[in-house]
Design a protein around this motif. Structure first.
Motif, mmCIF file in Angstrom:
data_model
loop_
_atom_site.group_PDB
_atom_site.id
_atom_site.type_symbol
_atom_site.label_atom_id
_atom_site.label_comp_id
_atom_site.label_asym_id
_atom_site.label_seq_id
_atom_site.Cartn_x
_atom_site.Cartn_y
_atom_site.Cartn_z
ATOM 1 N N TYR A 25 31.607 40.971 6.503
ATOM 2 C CA TYR A 25 30.786 42.220 6.855
ATOM 3 C C TYR A 25 29.839 42.042 8.044
ATOM 4 O O TYR A 25 29.704 42.907 8.857
ATOM 5 C CB TYR A 25 30.042 42.537 5.766
ATOM 6 C CG TYR A 25 30.426 43.413 4.503
ATOM 7 C CD1 TYR A 25 31.003 44.649 4.814
ATOM 8 C CD2 TYR A 25 30.889 42.676 3.221
ATOM 9 C CE1 TYR A 25 31.885 45.135 3.660
ATOM 10 C CE2 TYR A 25 31.705 43.371 2.233
ATOM 11 C CZ TYR A 25 32.064 44.742 2.520
ATOM 12 O OH TYR A 25 32.649 45.421 1.633
ATOM 13 N N HIS A 26 29.194 41.092 8.019
ATOM 14 C CA HIS A 26 28.179 40.678 9.260
ATOM 15 C C HIS A 26 28.960 40.757 10.509
ATOM 16 O O HIS A 26 28.525 41.191 11.739
ATOM 17 C CB HIS A 26 27.435 39.289 9.209
ATOM 18 C CG HIS A 26 26.520 39.395 8.011
ATOM 19 N ND1 HIS A 26 25.725 38.236 7.500
ATOM 20 C CD2 HIS A 26 26.092 40.387 7.213
ATOM 21 C CE1 HIS A 26 24.876 38.453 6.523
ATOM 22 N NE2 HIS A 26 25.112 39.911 6.099
ATOM 23 N N SER A 27 30.130 40.222 10.757
ATOM 24 C CA SER A 27 30.808 40.272 12.048
ATOM 25 C C SER A 27 31.312 41.608 12.327
ATOM 26 O O SER A 27 31.560 42.069 13.476
ATOM 27 C CB SER A 27 32.038 39.449 11.681
ATOM 28 O OG SER A 27 32.990 40.131 10.887
ATOM 29 N N LEU A 28 31.196 42.717 11.405
ATOM 30 C CA LEU A 28 31.515 44.122 11.492
ATOM 31 C C LEU A 28 30.453 44.776 11.579
ATOM 32 O O LEU A 28 30.437 46.090 11.997
ATOM 33 C CB LEU A 28 32.268 44.671 10.601
ATOM 34 C CG LEU A 28 33.645 44.242 10.122
ATOM 35 C CD1 LEU A 28 34.395 44.447 8.742
ATOM 36 C CD2 LEU A 28 34.642 44.381 11.312
ATOM 37 N N GLY A 29 29.053 44.066 11.803
ATOM 38 C CA GLY A 29 27.844 44.732 11.794
ATOM 39 C C GLY A 29 27.328 45.414 10.848
ATOM 40 O O GLY A 29 26.256 46.020 11.083
#
Length: 99
Positions: A25-29
């Motif tokens: 999720y974090h890699s997708l912002g």
């Protein structure tokens, strides 16, 4: 609104998701939710499998609520889940995303 003492509930990291899921999720912002999304997750016994009906405009973030509910239930109960989507193209996209 989310009570001030529960503002941390806006952060995805507050929902007990595995590190790998949070990293994705974090890699997708996606690091935190909107207040209305956290409110949905905190309603009644929705996290224990009770029903939730909610409505929001297109691209408002409805899918994130469904994903979090499904992920938590699957990880906690070790059972399968059925995610119904309106179009084959959306289903294929979600399949790749969730894998």
């Amino acid at each position: 609104n989310v009570p001030e003492d529960q503002a941390d509930k806006l952060l995805l990291a507050s929902w007990g998701l595995p590190k790998a899921v949070l990293e994705k999720y974090h890699s997708l912002g996606v690091v935190q939710m909107f207040e209305w999304q956290a409110e949905c997750l905190m309603l009644g016994q929705v996290l224990e499998g009770k029903n939730l009906v909610y409505s929001a405009p297109t691209s408002a973030g409805k899918t994130l609520v469904a994903e979090l509910l499904i992920l938590k239930r699957v990880l906690e109960t070790h059972k399968k889940a059925l995610f119904i989507l309106p179009f084959v193209s959306v289903a294929k996209e979600k399949k790749c995303y969730l894998q």
